[in-house]
Design a protein around this motif. Structure first.
Motif, PDB file in Angstrom:
ATOM      1  N   ILE A  82       0.828  -1.198   0.000  1.00 15.15           N
ATOM      2  CA  ILE A  82       0.000   0.000   0.000  1.00 15.15           C
ATOM      3  C   ILE A  82       0.871   1.260   0.000  1.00 15.15           C
ATOM      4  CG2 ILE A  82      -1.686   1.322   1.370  1.00 15.15           C
ATOM      5  CD1 ILE A  82      -2.779  -1.329   2.383  1.00 15.15           C
ATOM      6  N   GLY A  83       0.536   2.189  -0.864  1.00 16.24           N
ATOM      7  CA  GLY A  83       1.227   3.480  -0.885  1.00 16.24           C
ATOM      8  C   GLY A  83       2.588   3.457  -1.569  1.00 16.24           C
ATOM      9  N   ILE A  84       2.849   2.496  -2.417  1.00 13.88           N
ATOM     10  CA  ILE A  84       4.153   2.424  -3.081  1.00 13.88           C
ATOM     11  C   ILE A  84       4.333   3.630  -4.011  1.00 13.88           C
ATOM     12  CG2 ILE A  84       3.390   1.102  -5.099  1.00 13.88           C
ATOM     13  CD1 ILE A  84       6.010  -0.523  -4.806  1.00 13.88           C
ATOM     14  N   GLN A  85       5.560   4.093  -4.135  1.00 14.47           N
ATOM     15  CA  GLN A  85       5.862   5.263  -4.946  1.00 14.47           C
ATOM     16  C   GLN A  85       6.657   4.867  -6.198  1.00 14.47           C
ATOM     17  OE1 GLN A  85       4.705   8.420  -3.947  1.00 14.47           O
ATOM     18  NE2 GLN A  85       3.665   7.147  -2.404  1.00 14.47           N
ATOM     19  N   SER A  86       6.606   5.736  -7.201  1.00 15.35           N
ATOM     20  CA  SER A  86       7.416   5.518  -8.408  1.00 15.35           C
ATOM     21  C   SER A  86       8.894   5.474  -8.034  1.00 15.35           C
ATOM     22  CB  SER A  86       7.185   6.651  -9.418  1.00 15.35           C
ATOM     23  OG  SER A  86       5.910   6.551 -10.008  1.00 15.35           O
ATOM     24  N   GLY A  87       9.631   4.577  -8.684  1.00 19.65           N
ATOM     25  CA  GLY A  87      11.063   4.432  -8.417  1.00 19.65           C
ATOM     26  C   GLY A  87      11.380   3.351  -7.408  1.00 19.65           C
ATOM     27  N   LYS A  88      10.381   2.912  -6.660  1.00 24.26           N
ATOM     28  CA  LYS A  88      10.605   1.839  -5.688  1.00 24.26           C
ATOM     29  C   LYS A  88      10.901   0.545  -6.432  1.00 24.26           C
ATOM     30  CE  LYS A  88      10.430  -0.353  -1.682  1.00 24.26           C
ATOM     31  NZ  LYS A  88      11.437  -0.150  -0.629  1.00 24.26           N
ATOM     32  N   GLN A  89      11.857  -0.225  -5.942  1.00 25.69           N
ATOM     33  CA  GLN A  89      12.230  -1.485  -6.585  1.00 25.69           C
ATOM     34  C   GLN A  89      11.741  -2.664  -5.755  1.00 25.69           C
ATOM     35  OE1 GLN A  89      16.487  -1.383  -7.261  1.00 25.69           O
ATOM     36  NE2 GLN A  89      16.252  -0.265  -9.186  1.00 25.69           N
ATOM     37  N   GLU A 141      -9.435  15.464   1.259  1.00 24.08           N
ATOM     38  CA  GLU A 141      -7.997  15.439   1.547  1.00 24.08           C
ATOM     39  C   GLU A 141      -7.654  16.372   2.697  1.00 24.08           C
ATOM     40  OE1 GLU A 141      -5.554  14.321  -2.481  1.00 24.08           O
ATOM     41  OE2 GLU A 141      -6.298  16.382  -2.364  1.00 24.08           O
ATOM     42  N   THR A 142      -6.728  15.905   3.544  1.00 24.14           N
ATOM     43  CA  THR A 142      -6.264  16.713   4.674  1.00 24.14           C
ATOM     44  C   THR A 142      -4.803  17.116   4.511  1.00 24.14           C
ATOM     45  OG1 THR A 142      -5.561  14.759   5.921  1.00 24.14           O
ATOM     46  CG2 THR A 142      -7.855  15.492   6.187  1.00 24.14           C
ATOM     47  N   GLY A 143      -4.119  16.530   3.541  1.00 24.68           N
ATOM     48  CA  GLY A 143      -2.697  16.795   3.353  1.00 24.68           C
ATOM     49  C   GLY A 143      -1.811  15.701   3.908  1.00 24.68           C
ATOM     50  N   GLU A 144      -2.405  14.882   4.779  1.00 23.43           N
ATOM     51  CA  GLU A 144      -1.631  13.788   5.360  1.00 23.43           C
ATOM     52  C   GLU A 144      -1.528  12.592   4.415  1.00 23.43           C
ATOM     53  OE1 GLU A 144      -3.434  12.798   9.020  1.00 23.43           O
ATOM     54  OE2 GLU A 144      -2.937  14.695  10.012  1.00 23.43           O
ATOM     55  N   GLU A 145      -2.392  12.588   3.387  1.00 24.21           N
ATOM     56  CA  GLU A 145      -2.365  11.461   2.455  1.00 24.21           C
ATOM     57  C   GLU A 145      -1.066  11.438   1.638  1.00 24.21           C
ATOM     58  OE1 GLU A 145      -6.471  12.974   3.128  1.00 24.21           O
ATOM     59  OE2 GLU A 145      -4.588  13.847   2.410  1.00 24.21           O
ATOM     60  N   CYS A 146      -0.560  12.614   1.317  1.00 24.36           N
ATOM     61  CA  CYS A 146       0.657  12.733   0.495  1.00 24.36           C
ATOM     62  C   CYS A 146       1.646  13.631   1.224  1.00 24.36           C
ATOM     63  CB  CYS A 146       0.330  13.292  -0.890  1.00 24.36           C
ATOM     64  SG  CYS A 146      -0.852  12.294  -1.820  1.00 24.36           S
ATOM     65  N   PRO A 147       2.345  13.120   2.219  1.00 25.01           N
ATOM     66  CA  PRO A 147       3.210  13.966   3.050  1.00 25.01           C
ATOM     67  C   PRO A 147       4.383  14.576   2.281  1.00 25.01           C
ATOM     68  CG  PRO A 147       3.532  11.633   3.550  1.00 25.01           C
ATOM     69  CD  PRO A 147       2.336  11.723   2.674  1.00 25.01           C
ATOM     70  N   ALA A 148       4.855  13.905   1.268  1.00 20.19           N
ATOM     71  CA  ALA A 148       6.008  14.438   0.533  1.00 20.19           C
ATOM     72  C   ALA A 148       5.648  15.725  -0.196  1.00 20.19           C
ATOM     73  CB  ALA A 148       6.535  13.397  -0.453  1.00 20.19           C
TER      74      ALA A 148
END
Length: 371
Positions: A297-304, A350-357
């Motif tokens: 869950i929540g994997i990001q682009s670039g993760k291997q 959305e509260t902003g906590e969903e995408c902290p980066a």
């Protein structure tokens, strides 16, 4: 008489190594060989000149003498003449000092030479490199003459020992400071003379022939892997052993997978919903196996994500490398009205906590400008 520089004759630089010199000589020798230029006296003279140049430059002692004194090193009374001759030449000096240490004794030189090695390049797919295969190669090679069985003599006759060099294949001559050892001018280094040459090969013992070989390529080979096939190079002169054939492998680029040693790598696009919610994807591998990969869950682009033991086979060994998938989260470009409505509802919650980066990035920007 104009004397052409040996390096210029062989079309190489003075710093060329033995391999480059040999390669250039073989190319020129084939071009100007009398058999390929019948009746052409200029080609015959050129062939003799390049043969003389190669005979000098292939020998480390002769080459050293030529580099220092040029053609004068091989003329009577040339550079260094009149100096004391304590040894017959550089080879004698080396053998006198190191002969006993290295096992002693002057070795017999001359006689028919081993055939040249050959190179053949083969391009295969990544799937072929994975599974291995048998490749059919067709090469043009100098093979033993079947009529005389490689002896060079007419059937029913045989070669006789050369009287000029007594079968050694080389003769010595005093030339200035040096005693130079050259190929015998009568037998051209073979040590034997054929009075009645074979009509099939004109006394060479070899004929040009097309040869078909089945080459087994093992699983796990990589770009630049070299396979040596003993005795499948050019036949040696007059019955001497044949050289070897070297197969150099090249692997074509694959549409999906890239190779890194024994590992396989691929860029794996997934939907943004799968990235957000997690799930499983199925990835077909080179061996036909369909691999199930869990997406956290929540994997990001670039993760291997690494799947152990699903990469390339280890060449001449056991086991396999890994399959490495680099995740690329894909943003949808075509949405239905209902999908847009659902995404709009999500954005409103959305509260902003969903995408902290991303939230943290914009907060830093605001801080830079004092907002």
């Amino acid at each position: 008489m104009t004397e052409i520089d040996f390096y210029e004759l062989l079309e190489v630089e003075r710093t060329a190594d033995d391999k480059v010199i040999k390669s250039s000589y073989r190319r020129l020798a084939m071009q100007f060989h009398p058999d390929k230029n019948p009746g052409n006296h200029e080609a015959e003279a050129k062939f003799k000149a390049i043969s003389e140049a190669y005979d000098c430059l292939k020998d480390p002692q002769k080459r050293a003498a030529y580099d220092r004194f040029g053609h004068a090193a091989f003329r009577q009374g040339g550079a260094g003449a009149g100096q004391q001759q304590g040894f017959e030449g550089f080879s004698d000096i080396f053998e006198s000092v190191f002969g006993d240490f290295m096992g002693g004794g002057r070795q017999q030189r001359g006689g028919p030479r081993r055939g040249a090695d050959l190179r053949y390049d083969v391009t295969i797919s990544l799937e072929d490199a994975f599974h291995g295969k048998t490749e059919t190669v067709v090469i043009d090679v100098a093979a033993n003459c079947e009529l005389c069985e490689g002896t060079g003599a007419k059937p029913g006759t045989s070669a006789r020992t050369c009287q000029t060099c007594a079968g050694h294949g080389k003769v010595r001559a005093q030339q200035g400071f040096f005693v130079i050892e050259r190929a015998c001018p009568t037998c051209h280094g073979a040590g034997q003379v054929i009075a009645d040459p074979c009509p099939g090969c004109r006394g060479e013992g070899r004929v040009d022939k097309e040869k078909t070989l089945e080459v087994k390529i093992p699983a796990g080979v990589d770009e630049g892997t070299r396979i040596r096939i003993t005795g499948e190079g050019e036949a040696g002169g007059r019955g001497a052993p044949a050289g070897d054939l070297y197969i150099f492998l090249h692997v074509k680029r694959h549409a999906i997978f890239e190779r890194d040693g024994t590992n396989l790598a691929a860029r794996c696009p997934i939907s943004f919903t799968t990235a957000a919610l997690g799930g499983e994807i199925e990835v077909p591998n080179l061996d036909g196996e369909v691999i199930t990969v869990k997406i956290p869950i929540g994997i990001q682009s670039g993760k291997q994500l690494r799947h152990r033991g699903s990469g390339m086979p280890v060449l001449n060994g056991r086991g396999r490398g890994d399959l490495v998938l680099e995740i690329a989260v894909e943003t949808p470009t075509k949405l239905s009205a209902r999908q847009k409505e659902l995404l709009q509802q999500f954005r409103e919650t959305e509260t902003g906590e969903e995408c902290p980066a991303s939230t943290g990035f914009f907060d830093k920007l605001k801080g830079m400008f004092g907002e």
